[in-house]
Enzyme design. Structure first.
Site, mmCIF file in Angstrom:
data_model
loop_
_atom_site.group_PDB
_atom_site.id
_atom_site.type_symbol
_atom_site.label_atom_id
_atom_site.label_comp_id
_atom_site.label_asym_id
_atom_site.label_seq_id
_atom_site.Cartn_x
_atom_site.Cartn_y
_atom_site.Cartn_z
ATOM 1 N N GLY A 1 22.763 49.847 25.083
ATOM 2 C CA GLY A 1 22.703 49.073 23.843
ATOM 3 C C GLY A 1 22.990 49.967 22.668
ATOM 4 N N ASP B 1 9.862 50.976 10.870
ATOM 5 C CA ASP B 1 10.842 50.000 11.327
ATOM 6 C C ASP B 1 10.287 49.196 12.508
ATOM 7 O OD1 ASP B 1 13.197 48.658 11.102
ATOM 8 O OD2 ASP B 1 14.400 50.108 12.206
ATOM 9 N N LYS C 1 19.783 58.437 23.805
ATOM 10 C CA LYS C 1 20.226 57.881 22.536
ATOM 11 C C LYS C 1 21.021 58.950 21.820
ATOM 12 C CE LYS C 1 17.538 54.949 20.510
ATOM 13 N NZ LYS C 1 16.486 54.290 19.740
ATOM 14 N N GLY D 1 18.927 51.880 16.578
ATOM 15 C CA GLY D 1 18.872 52.161 15.153
ATOM 16 C C GLY D 1 19.731 53.331 14.723
ATOM 17 N N VAL E 1 23.049 53.906 22.954
ATOM 18 C CA VAL E 1 22.054 54.286 23.951
ATOM 19 C C VAL E 1 22.691 54.175 25.341
ATOM 20 C CG1 VAL E 1 19.733 53.882 24.788
ATOM 21 C CG2 VAL E 1 20.321 53.281 22.439
#
Ligand SMILES: *[C@@H]1O[C@H](CO)[C@@H](O)[C@H](O)[C@H]1NC(C)=O
Ligand SMILES: *[C@@H]1O[C@H](CO)[C@@H](O)[C@H](O)[C@H]1NC(C)=O
Ligand SMILES: *[C@@H]1O[C@H](CO)[C@@H](O)[C@H](O)[C@H]1NC(C)=O
Length: 866
Positions: free
Chosen positions: A565, A681, A585, A568, A572
């Site tokens: 995916g 976040d 990541k 932020g 990843v």
């Protein structure tokens, strides 16, 4: 950007005025003759300081409230606590006139604090020149604390304190304001005007500039019937005017730094009788940029033009500030200005300590008759807590350590200490304490250091304390208590024998006299053990071992074969380290901030471990390649499971468990880490799920190095977070606290409950908070909760969860609960729901399964900080 004040109001003058004459020797009051205001003594508001009077020379020159001062030769801090009205806009003023009251002819310099915030540093120019400073602030409590702090540059003192409630429509600003100047333009006297000439008792200082002329009227100047600022005729009746018709009237100042921001208020009224062929019109510019106009002042009527956002704008920092009133082409008369006010933006925090701790410490103070500078709030201002006290860094600070060593304490150990729930260090050594060592000391969960040495304590040392001391969780000193039986009771010996078979035989055989020596041995042993642990190379080596090279990362991800995916900070990828699944990541290089900071933060994060936080396995920091390696979360993120596209619907019970997991992760970041880590976040895409649907928070702690980026996020290096989840208060104030996370969690919880998109998707949609609020107001709980749950839930449990979420998203951060409280509330929600399920199962063993059920590793224990 700039606008006119336009609505109606009426103010009841004088209501709520508080005028304190500091140092007035007796608790009396008087009417001051020039202002007709009643001044009262400050005695009821402070317990320290001494009253001093100024010489008669000064008494003739100054108003009566300057004739005395309260001086504070003792203590680092001395504080006033003054009852005022809550949620009210006040002009608050402190005045100081030295007048050589102490005969030392030495001007002191000291700090003035409002609540937790530095109001100003009081510096004098001359012994016969008074210093006044005022702030405009909306109160959030029904009392304020104002402290004078000795900074080793002379003895602090104060002449008067004044509080003037203002109409809430005046001086509108999202922050508090610190008076910079308040100028009466074009005045022909050199008199400073205040009440009764000014309804709010502002001090208007005469201001004339050689190159301007002055015009005036003796006619009364009305306030526009819609002007809240209530300027009097004396101030508005005179105006500065540019001599040359075609020239601008300019006001310029320099600030000390580029970041100081100001709010400016200009007051205008035409004071001349204009002929039909005369016009006066001008535009207002700031640093050459148009701001307002063309504007024509109204005849004998006040119009206020003011900034609505502080200048300079954050994007255009500057030290030079130039306002110009530029005549328009057809103006036959030059620009005028009657009065002007400038305030700088100030952040004033009315922080107050935890009430339980405040009560406890006040009781301890009175029990022992402690005569230190213990006045006002024990932890606030945080920069200067009470002597002998250290406090935690929470939003309601708590007392973490109490040192009353060598304080002349007599009597028994106060049971009020029991109420200092989070105390870690307690030093009562070198006093004359008598009686037994109370057993409650062993129930103080966080207590790590307990010093009772050199007192006259008697009895035995409670066995639980000895146990803790032996297992290294408590550093205990009891030596120097001649009549204390350090460890002679059977139970104590038994406990000790379980823990330590080496020490016991010695104690047992030689007896009481050696007990103290035995204690010393134990302490030595603990100290040594602790030292060893600290010196151990574990931490350093560990973090080194977790740094991976780029080629290792290539290998573990099989050349970035599988994308999991986009997070932020970047893409990843799936990876394998020694057959353990990981998520790699890779941080986008656009983030380009200090790599050193990245290294520091990662080192910190490697030490954060909690079952509800995705744990960092390692990291990559090689040239341009920056990356983080996390444990793999098989079930992706929560947002996917809440989505309509998800094939299975999470049950209410599952949702509560997931919410609780996430809440506990966040609670740990806030309470378990020192300093607290603020996530910044929190959102459903950052709540990840393991194979068995245990929830873990992701993406925490790196926000300093890497402001979040991407489509969904607010693009700013200052305010990080995701639109929809972002605390509006943080957005306004830029002040980041744990409560900003609480807000975001509240939004996420609403999403978990309703599965409604957080942000409006269409123009007719509203933000989820508003939406829930309107339904909740109608009592429509079934309208709020995700319809797919098909009434398979306990309505009370849902209500409670909605209530928790709505508290989390309270506008005022102070009204939001702590994560600790959120966890407790969610626990209740879950208990209610589990009860319903249990009853249902009892009724109907063939439970219809239209919702997905999850088996989770579930425990409600609260892990402690490591
Ligand atoms: C305006 O009118 C007055 C007479 O009412 C006259 O004296 C004056 O010169 C005129 N001023 C201008 C600028 O035209
Ligand atoms: C002056 O000119 C401006 C346009 O530049 C116009 O709006 C305004 O009405 C004029 N004022 C007078 C008094 O003629
Ligand atoms: C308490 O204060 C005394 C004197 O100020 C100091 O010597 C002692 O180390 C302090 N105790 C602790 C536990 O820090």
């Amino acid at each position: 950007y700039i606008h006119l004040v336009d609505s109606k109001s009426y103010i009841c003058l004088l209501v709520g005025f508080i005028s304190l004459d500091c140092g007035l020797p007796t608790n009396t009051s008087y009417i001051e003759s020039t202002t007709t205001l009643r001044f009262t003594s400050d005695i009821p508001y402070i317990n320290s300081g001494v009253s001093k009077s100024l010489s008669s020379n000064y008494q003739i020159l100054f108003q009566q409230q300057y004739h005395h001062v309260r001086s504070f030769p003792q203590g680092r801090r001395n504080c006033y606590t003054i009852g005022i009205k809550k949620d009210t806009k006040y002009l608050m003023r402190a005045s100081f006139l030295y007048g050589n009251y102490d005969g030392l002819s030495k001007l002191p310099t000291f700090d003035l604090y409002f609540g937790d915030s530095l109001w100003t540093t009081v510096k004098f120019i001359d012994e016969s020149i008074d210093i006044t400073t005022d702030i405009i602030h909306v109160t959030s409590n029904n009392q304020v604390q104002i402290c004078l702090v000795n900074t080793d540059n002379g003895t602090p003192f104060i002449s008067s304190l004044e509080f003037r409630p203002l109409s809430s429509e005046t001086y509108v600003s999202t922050t508090s304001l610190l008076h910079y100047n308040r100028l009466d333009m074009g005045t022909t006297t050199n008199k400073t005007y205040r009440f009764p000439d000014d309804a709010y008792d502002r001090f208007w200082v005469p201001f004339n500039f050689g190159q301007w002329a002055s015009i005036s009227t003796t006619l009364k100047i009305e306030s526009d019937d819609n002007n809240y600022f209530q300027l009097g005729s004396v101030v508005m009746g005179t105006a500065a005017v540019q001599i040359n018709i075609n020239e601008s009237l300019r006001i310029q100042w320099e600030s000390e730094d580029e970041t100081t921001q100001y709010h400016v208020y200009m007051h205008f009224a035409e004071v001349e009788n204009l002929q039909p062929n005369q016009t006066r019109g001008f535009n207002i510019t700031y640093n050459g940029q148009y701001m307002y106009g063309p504007f024509t002042p109204h005849h004998l009527s006040t119009t206020t033009i003011h900034t609505t956002k502080p200048i300079p704008l954050q994007k255009q920092p500057t030290k030079t500030h130039l306002f110009s009133l530029v005549p328009v082409e057809n103006s036959t008369l030059p620009p005028i200005l009657n009065a002007m006010e400038t305030y700088s933006v100030i952040d004033l925090s009315e922080l107050a300590s935890n009430q339980g701790d405040v009560d406890a410490i006040r009781n301890i103070k009175s029990t022992y008759g402690i005569v230190k500078d213990w006045e006002g709030d024990p932890c606030v201002p945080r920069a200067y807590p009470w002597e002998g006290i250290d406090c935690s860094n929470e939003t309601a600070p708590r007392i973490g350590s109490l040192n009353l060593s060598s304080s002349g304490l007599a009597g028994e150990i106060s049971s009020y200490i029991f109420n200092l729930e989070i105390i870690q260090t307690l030093d009562l050594s070198n006093n004359n304490l008598t009686g037994n060592i109370p057993a409650f000391l062993s129930t103080l969960k966080k207590l790590k250091v307990l010093k009772l040495n050199n007192n006259t304590l008697t009895g035995t040392v409670p066995s639980e304390l000895i146990t803790k001391s032996v297992d290294g969780s408590l550093l205990l000193s009891v030596e120097g208590n001649p009549n204390l039986d350090a460890c002679l009771s059977d139970s104590c010996a038994k406990k000790k024998s379980e823990k330590n078979s080496v020490v016991i035989p010695i104690v047992a055989s030689i007896g009481g006299l050696v007990a103290i020596a035995a204690m010393a041995t134990i302490i030595f042993w603990i100290v040594k053990l602790k030292k060893n642990r600290q010196n151990g190379t574990g931490v350093l080596l560990e973090s080194k071992r977790r740094q991976f090279t780029y080629s290792e990362v290539l290998k573990m991800t099989n050349n970035f074969e599988r994308i999991l995916g986009e997070g932020g900070f970047g893409m990843v990828y799936y990876g394998l380290i020694d057959n353990v699944q990981v998520a790699v990541k890779l941080l986008s290089q656009a983030s380009g901030q200090g790599y050193q900071q990245f290294q520091a933060e990662v080192t910190l994060l490697l030490r954060v471990h909690h079952k509800n936080l995705t744990s960092l396995v390692g990291y990559l920091n090689e040239g341009d390649h920056i990356g983080l390696i996390y444990e793999f979360m098989a079930n992706g993120n929560l947002a996917e499971h809440l989505s309509e596209k998800s094939s299975r619907v999470l049950s209410w019970q599952d949702r509560l468990r997931i919410a609780m997991d996430a809440a506990q992760g966040l609670e740990y970041l806030h309470d378990g880490c020192k300093p607290p880590i603020i996530h910044r976040d929190v959102k459903t895409t950052n709540i990840l799920l393991t194979e068995n649907f245990q929830a873990k928070l992701a993406d925490f702690g790196l926000s300093k190095s890497f402001p979040t980026e991407g489509n969904n996020t607010y693009m700013s290096t200052i305010v990080a977070g995701t639109i929809g989840y972002l605390d509006p208060e943080y957005y306004k104030s830029n002040r980041l606290t744990e409560k900003s996370d609480v807000y975001s969690f509240g939004v996420a919880l609403l999403e978990i409950i309703s599965c409604k998109p957080v942000r409006p998707l269409t123009d007719t949609d509203v933000h989820i908070v508003k939406w829930v609020n309107s339904l909740a107001a109608r009592g429509d709980i079934n309208g709020i909760i995700d319809r797919r749950l098909d009434r398979n839930y306990d309505v009370n449990s849902v209500w409670k969860a909605v209530e928790v979420a709505m508290n989390c998203v309270s506008e005022k951060p102070a009204k939001r609960p702590t994560m600790n409280q959120v966890v407790a509330e969610l626990k209740n929600c879950l208990a209610i729901e589990l009860e319903r399920i249990r009853e249902n199962q009892a009724l109907n063993s063939t439970n219809s399964m239209n919702t997905m059920s999850i088996v989770m590793d579930y425990s409600v224990s609260h892990p402690l900080a490591r």
